[in-house]
Write an enzyme that holds these catalytic residues in place. Structure first.
Site, PDB file in Angstrom:
ATOM      1  N   HIS A 138       0.813  -1.227   0.000  1.00 40.84           N
ATOM      2  CA  HIS A 138       0.000   0.000   0.000  1.00 40.84           C
ATOM      3  C   HIS A 138       0.844   1.274   0.000  1.00 40.84           C
ATOM      4  CE1 HIS A 138      -3.316  -2.640   0.361  1.00 40.84           C
ATOM      5  NE2 HIS A 138      -3.382  -2.738   1.662  1.00 40.84           N
ATOM      6  N   HIS A 212      -9.858   1.489   0.582  1.00 40.37           N
ATOM      7  CA  HIS A 212      -9.604   0.374   1.495  1.00 40.37           C
ATOM      8  C   HIS A 212     -10.578   0.338   2.675  1.00 40.37           C
ATOM      9  CE1 HIS A 212      -7.390  -2.636   3.722  1.00 40.37           C
ATOM     10  NE2 HIS A 212      -6.472  -2.714   2.777  1.00 40.37           N
ATOM     11  N   GLU A 350     -11.517  -4.097  -2.766  1.00 38.68           N
ATOM     12  CA  GLU A 350     -10.622  -3.035  -3.215  1.00 38.68           C
ATOM     13  C   GLU A 350     -10.454  -3.116  -4.725  1.00 38.68           C
ATOM     14  OE1 GLU A 350      -6.872  -3.573  -0.986  1.00 38.68           O
ATOM     15  OE2 GLU A 350      -8.068  -4.816   0.322  1.00 38.68           O
TER      16      GLU A 350
HETATM   17  C1  BGC Z   1      -4.170  -6.786   1.880  1.00 33.07           C
HETATM   18  C2  BGC Z   1      -4.042  -7.552   3.175  1.00 33.07           C
HETATM   19  C3  BGC Z   1      -3.592  -6.580   4.202  1.00 33.07           C
HETATM   20  C4  BGC Z   1      -4.567  -5.472   4.309  1.00 33.07           C
HETATM   21  C5  BGC Z   1      -4.079  -4.435   5.246  1.00 33.07           C
HETATM   22  C6  BGC Z   1      -5.212  -5.741   2.058  1.00 33.07           C
HETATM   23  O1  BGC Z   1      -5.330  -5.007   0.884  1.00 33.07           O
HETATM   24  O2  BGC Z   1      -4.466  -7.626   0.796  1.00 33.07           O
HETATM   25  O3  BGC Z   1      -3.123  -8.611   3.057  1.00 33.07           O
HETATM   26  O4  BGC Z   1      -3.430  -7.199   5.444  1.00 33.07           O
HETATM   27  O5  BGC Z   1      -4.778  -4.885   3.062  1.00 33.07           O
HETATM   28  O6  BGC Z   1      -5.081  -3.568   5.571  1.00 33.07           O
END
Ligand code: BGC
Length: 385
Positions: A138, A212, A350
């Site tokens: 991210h 998210h 997402e």
């Molecule tokens: C990921 C997860 C991660 C999470 C964190 C998701 O987009 O795929 O693996 O733990 O985000 O917030």
């Protein structure tokens, strides 16, 4: 006036107005501990705030410019009771200490880049390996979720909106190019929450933006999401390795726990022993959306929660969607209403490009060049059944 009371009055006012035209149930806020003043502070020398908009049907959205985060989303259930269906905290201080991805716009690259490395136009780039020293997750140590955007409430032809802007400087988290980003959240009277993304760069770079939010259609504090019924409009997905990095294979969902082309409860196959479910610790995978033409706004997913009757549909121009079932939640995060977000008590849908695309030339390209515009739209549409 206290923010909660204000929201309540707004909803009551709208309901009463509508009552004269047709019979509607008076909406009741069942949660509402989020106060604007708890979001008005300074971080990185920039002012943070909370923005509230609502539509005519009792949907209320609260967004902070810290990380362009959705803080609350109140949506009526089948009895007309409004409930908050997204994870969040009650104050900026909690966001700074807590899970920084709750409700955030993640970027510059949502999801993972293997070993935080990629090569673009013959030049190698090293990004932070903020996921256990292994991969970029991210956007890095301080991604867009940790940036203070500028924010304002605007009117658009489609409805009231919160507009957020961010300038990510050249070299931010190791990514090349100054990136100018705009995200607009619009609430329409057709009960849609529209997320519009735009970005331009002054040097070639890679970009993958996503929203998210963790949803629980029974209410953000309602516990496990396993009895939600899910549909994903995807014939194929990208299997992952033990670090959740795509192996490069594109695999049909047919005959696997990943086949959500017809409705299935999230919990139905989540404990299956198939290798991919085990590697994901449940669902934490990228599904390739069925599209006739890339870039078209098409149906991606839906989720239905029987108890509340809430039904959410997701449409997007993005090529893929990460379906994540909150497998890393452990109750240590205490959010709104003092609620502990326990294991699998929220799910994320997402919309995005595929993970690690910069290292997979055969995946749809995430390269953005000067003169081009990154432009995408995702629509979350709410109704009851
Ligand atoms: C990921 C997860 C991660 C999470 C964190 C998701 O987009 O795929 O693996 O733990 O985000 O917030």
């Amino acid at each position: 006036m206290n923010r909660t009371i204000l929201i309540l009055l707004l909803i009551l006012a709208v309901s009463c107005q509508q009552k004269t035209k047709k019979t509607v149930t008076v909406m009741k806020i069942i949660s509402g501990t989020v106060e604007q003043e708890n979001f008005q502070t300074t971080y990185k020398n920039l002012k943070t705030d909370l923005f509230t908009i609502q539509n005519q049907n009792g949907i209320v959205l609260q967004v902070t410019n810290y990380g362009a985060k959705i803080v609350t989303l109140f949506v009526p259930d089948k009895s007309g009771n409004s409930g908050d269906i997204v994870f969040g905290y009650e104050k900026i201080a909690d966001y700074l200490e807590g899970d920084k991805y709750f409700g955030a716009v993640v970027g510059r690259y949502a999801n993972r880049i293997a070993a935080g490395k990629f090569t673009l136009d013959g030049k190698d780039y090293q990004l932070p390996k903020n996921e256990g020293g292994k991969n970029l997750l991210h956007g890095g140590d301080s991604g867009f979720d940790d940036a203070v955007w500028t924010g304002e409430v605007i009117e658009t032809p489609e409805g009231k909106a919160v507009k957020l802007n961010l300038v990510s400087p050249d070299g931010d988290q190791g990514f090349p190019g100054t990136l100018n980003v705009e995200v607009i959240y619009t609430l329409t009277d057709k009960n849609e929450l529209i997320v519009d993304y735009k970005a331009v760069t002054d040097k070639p770079t890679v970009i993958n933006l996503s929203q998210h939010s963790y949803f629980n259609l029974a209410g953000h504090a309602a516990g496990p999401i396993l009895s939600h019924e899910l549909v994903l409009n995807a014939d194929r997905f990208t299997p992952v390795d033990e670090n959740l990095i795509p192996t490069g294979e594109i695999r049909p969902v047919e005959g696997t726990a990943f086949d959500f082309r017809t409705p299935h409860l999230i919990g139905e196959r989540i404990a299956n022993t198939e290798e991919q479910v085990v590697l994901g610790k449940g669902y934490d995978h990228n599904f390739i959306l069925n599209k006739e033409k890339s870039g078209d706004l098409t149906f991606a997913a839906s989720a239905y929660e029987k108890g509340s009757g809430r039904f959410m549909e997701v449409y997007t121009t993005h090529p893929a969607i990460q379906f994540y079932t909150g497998n890393f939640l452990d109750g240590s995060q205490i959010g709104k209403d003092g609620n502990k977000y326990v294991y699998r008590s929220g799910f994320c849908l997402e919309t995005q490009y595929y993970p690690d695309s910069p290292n997979h030339p055969d995946f749809p390209s995430t390269v953005l060049r000067p003169g081009e515009e990154y432009k995408h739209r995702t629509v979350f549409k709410f109704s009851v059944k």
